[in-house]
Design a protein around this motif. Sequence first.
Motif, PDB file in Angstrom:
ATOM      1  N   ALA A  86      29.146  37.279  27.316  1.00 16.13           N
ATOM      2  CA  ALA A  86      30.385  37.535  27.486  1.00 16.13           C
ATOM      3  C   ALA A  86      30.744  38.278  29.127  1.00 16.13           C
ATOM      4  CB  ALA A  86      31.085  38.607  26.355  1.00 16.13           C
ATOM      5  N   LEU A  87      29.714  38.808  29.503  1.00 22.09           N
ATOM      6  CA  LEU A  87      29.968  39.369  30.835  1.00 22.09           C
ATOM      7  C   LEU A  87      29.964  38.514  32.158  1.00 22.09           C
ATOM      8  CD1 LEU A  87      30.417  41.846  32.938  1.00 22.09           C
ATOM      9  CD2 LEU A  87      27.831  42.146  32.687  1.00 22.09           C
ATOM     10  N   ILE A  88      29.014  37.222  31.845  1.00 24.08           N
ATOM     11  CA  ILE A  88      28.894  36.176  32.593  1.00 24.08           C
ATOM     12  C   ILE A  88      30.303  35.457  32.637  1.00 24.08           C
ATOM     13  CG2 ILE A  88      27.544  34.305  33.342  1.00 24.08           C
ATOM     14  CD1 ILE A  88      25.079  35.313  31.759  1.00 24.08           C
ATOM     15  N   GLU A  89      30.611  35.368  31.744  1.00 22.88           N
ATOM     16  CA  GLU A  89      31.872  34.543  31.366  1.00 22.88           C
ATOM     17  C   GLU A  89      33.185  35.246  32.011  1.00 22.88           C
ATOM     18  OE1 GLU A  89      32.174  33.652  27.141  1.00 22.88           O
ATOM     19  OE2 GLU A  89      30.629  32.415  27.267  1.00 22.88           O
ATOM     20  N   SER A  90      33.049  36.387  31.968  1.00 18.70           N
ATOM     21  CA  SER A  90      34.109  37.346  32.439  1.00 18.70           C
ATOM     22  C   SER A  90      34.187  37.465  33.787  1.00 18.70           C
ATOM     23  CB  SER A  90      34.127  38.690  31.766  1.00 18.70           C
ATOM     24  OG  SER A  90      35.261  39.647  32.083  1.00 18.70           O
ATOM     25  N   VAL A  91      33.277  37.640  34.519  1.00 16.22           N
ATOM     26  CA  VAL A  91      32.927  37.705  35.987  1.00 16.22           C
ATOM     27  C   VAL A  91      33.528  36.405  36.441  1.00 16.22           C
ATOM     28  CG1 VAL A  91      31.308  37.903  37.701  1.00 16.22           C
ATOM     29  CG2 VAL A  91      31.139  39.404  36.053  1.00 16.22           C
ATOM     30  N   LEU A  92      33.132  35.296  35.971  1.00 15.82           N
ATOM     31  CA  LEU A  92      33.617  33.852  36.569  1.00 15.82           C
ATOM     32  C   LEU A  92      34.909  33.576  36.249  1.00 15.82           C
ATOM     33  CD1 LEU A  92      30.089  32.286  35.933  1.00 15.82           C
ATOM     34  CD2 LEU A  92      31.207  33.011  38.232  1.00 15.82           C
ATOM     35  N   LYS A  93      35.564  34.266  35.446  1.00 16.39           N
ATOM     36  CA  LYS A  93      37.145  33.886  35.257  1.00 16.39           C
ATOM     37  C   LYS A  93      37.721  33.832  36.431  1.00 16.39           C
ATOM     38  CE  LYS A  93      38.326  36.663  31.835  1.00 16.39           C
ATOM     39  NZ  LYS A  93      38.828  37.246  30.533  1.00 16.39           N
ATOM     40  N   PRO A  94      38.862  33.116  36.377  1.00 20.07           N
ATOM     41  CA  PRO A  94      39.679  33.225  37.737  1.00 20.07           C
ATOM     42  C   PRO A  94      40.210  34.229  38.223  1.00 20.07           C
ATOM     43  CG  PRO A  94      40.317  31.223  36.256  1.00 20.07           C
ATOM     44  CD  PRO A  94      39.485  32.189  35.582  1.00 20.07           C
ATOM     45  N   SER A  95      40.776  35.056  37.196  1.00 18.15           N
ATOM     46  CA  SER A  95      41.202  36.540  37.484  1.00 18.15           C
ATOM     47  C   SER A  95      40.348  37.509  38.196  1.00 18.15           C
ATOM     48  CB  SER A  95      41.758  37.054  36.274  1.00 18.15           C
ATOM     49  OG  SER A  95      40.851  37.399  35.206  1.00 18.15           O
ATOM     50  N   SER A  96      39.263  37.525  37.611  1.00 15.63           N
ATOM     51  CA  SER A  96      37.931  38.169  38.365  1.00 15.63           C
ATOM     52  C   SER A  96      37.837  37.693  39.645  1.00 15.63           C
ATOM     53  CB  SER A  96      36.567  38.321  37.527  1.00 15.63           C
ATOM     54  OG  SER A  96      36.920  38.457  36.180  1.00 15.63           O
ATOM     55  N   ILE A  97      37.453  36.310  39.657  1.00 14.65           N
ATOM     56  CA  ILE A  97      37.088  35.822  40.977  1.00 14.65           C
ATOM     57  C   ILE A  97      38.412  36.099  42.196  1.00 14.65           C
ATOM     58  CG2 ILE A  97      36.749  33.742  42.373  1.00 14.65           C
ATOM     59  CD1 ILE A  97      34.457  33.965  40.440  1.00 14.65           C
ATOM     60  N   GLU A  98      39.450  35.970  41.661  1.00 15.31           N
ATOM     61  CA  GLU A  98      40.780  36.351  42.519  1.00 15.31           C
ATOM     62  C   GLU A  98      40.636  37.644  43.272  1.00 15.31           C
ATOM     63  OE1 GLU A  98      42.503  34.256  43.796  1.00 15.31           O
ATOM     64  OE2 GLU A  98      43.790  35.320  44.733  1.00 15.31           O
ATOM     65  N   ALA A  99      40.219  38.752  41.954  1.00 15.02           N
ATOM     66  CA  ALA A  99      40.116  40.261  42.547  1.00 15.02           C
ATOM     67  C   ALA A  99      39.032  40.336  43.365  1.00 15.02           C
ATOM     68  CB  ALA A  99      40.004  40.872  41.135  1.00 15.02           C
ATOM     69  N   LEU A 100      37.956  39.539  43.312  1.00 17.37           N
ATOM     70  CA  LEU A 100      36.631  39.875  44.111  1.00 17.37           C
ATOM     71  C   LEU A 100      37.010  39.328  45.645  1.00 17.37           C
ATOM     72  CD1 LEU A 100      33.684  38.783  42.008  1.00 17.37           C
ATOM     73  CD2 LEU A 100      34.028  41.060  42.903  1.00 17.37           C
ATOM     74  N   ARG A 101      37.810  38.350  45.619  1.00 15.33           N
ATOM     75  CA  ARG A 101      38.245  37.910  46.737  1.00 15.33           C
ATOM     76  C   ARG A 101      39.191  38.430  47.558  1.00 15.33           C
ATOM     77  NH1 ARG A 101      39.224  31.458  46.793  1.00 15.33           N
ATOM     78  NH2 ARG A 101      38.322  31.390  48.765  1.00 15.33           N
TER      79      ARG A 101
END
Lengths: 301, 218
Positions: free
Chosen positions: B43-58
């Motif tokens: 679930a953590l792998i999926e969550s990190v790769l969600k568009p919202s998380s990727i957007e936050a990281l960028r």
Amino acid sequence: MPSPPPLSALYSLSFLLALLTTLLVAASLRLLAILPTTHTSAPLAAARRKHPHATRLLIVLGSGGHTHEMLYLLRALDPAKYTHRTYVVGAGDAFSAQRAVEFEREVEGRERERARARGDGDGDGDIEKRKPKTEMETETQAQRDQPTPPRTLRTGPEAYNIATIPRARHIHQPLLTTPLTALSTLLYSFPPLLSSPPLLPAQPPQTPYEAAAADLPDLILTNGPATGVLVVLAALVLKFFDVRGAQSRGMCKTVYVESFARVRTLSLSGRCLVWVVDRFVVQWEELEGRGGRAEFWGVLV
Amino acid sequence: MAALSWLEWNPTSFNINNPWTWSPGSDKKVCFVTTGATAPFTALIESVLKPSSIEALRNQGYTHLLIQYGTAKDVFSSCAGAAQCNTRKDSRREALTIDGIDFFPEGLKTQFKLVQQSKGLVISHAGSGSILEALRYQVPLLVVPNTGLLDNHQEELAVAMERSNYLVRGDVKDLAPAIQKSEDFKDKMTQFPPITSGGHRETKSFADIMDETMGFLD
């Protein structure tokens, strides 16, 4: 003159009951005498030693997490105070044994570095090249003036051993057979407790360090693996019967450290040992005073 | 036999030379995700790769995302592929490089060092071993408790550690707020292990406790 009771009276039920009661009372009194008192949050009334000479430390390592935490706890281990280390690992736990070897290598490296910085040992002329600051110079001068005995390097393969004992409980082992495996762990705990293997077989110890290594451990450390519970119980048996002066010489002191992951409740091992060990240390304030004696001195790992 | 499987790790499966190395003066910013060795926290792998998380990281300027997926390689591959495609569509910014590793028997030293040097972030499951290891590198740590586990003390530990200001706790359902929070957290995080002097009460090191029990005088 009354005749003595017939020998058959010894086999009666009432005699057996009386015998059992007497034994039970005697055993309870003995346990009360050897178990630590409830209020041991104050420092133990241990015999004060000014110059620790030769001691043996027994460390119970467990599965991955417990081993990690134990070696973090021991990061400031002074091999000049704890001159022989015995690491007890469960059979098949190559990971913990490997970590113990790496840990000892680190201790050795650190001690060599220290010896070099002090200018004794194998790093002679280094102190000249480095040109330490004046304050450093005065410090080392003060250290030299003190009448402390020279520190011998108590590191390397001669200063530690790894003892393997059967696991108390295998992963996914049914609860029903656990008492059996636990009993075998208990029995196999005695040899590493009684002594560590001599450097040269069939030869009495030559130095105080070797004598300490061949003796009972002065201190036993565990932090929660099931194996640790049984090693502590085995030490309790030694104290109960005062084997090799375990009780009378104040050997086999036990310290239990609850896992850092335990924030609000004690682990099963912790609950088993809270009355048995000499010191019971927790790492979260909320657990302070559990069992009437859990000590909290901050995060230790 | 389970212990053997990770010994069979093949060093060529992860090329450490490029782009996961640090060179001084680089503007690389690395986020490293570790999911635990025993049971992968998919679930953590999926969550990190969600568009919202990727957007936050960028938004926080991350250029590299490295995920230790353990045995959940298929989950990682499918999610990472989609995420990588999404970031490439956005041509205004530099693409986020995403890569994965399975498991390192010798520990995650290199990865933590990389995060430390690039002033990045570690996102971890709430296992005490991973928490302790990451904190030794003085890197900001975002911990995500695995709510799927029954009777687990992970959540308790994460809450207690967050209260002491050692880490930021995140929710596996939505990591974006925690990722944003981690940026400010970098400046005010408490040092770990705590220094054993001062403070509001008496503290001792474990070496002190041992010496005291033995009756050693200093």
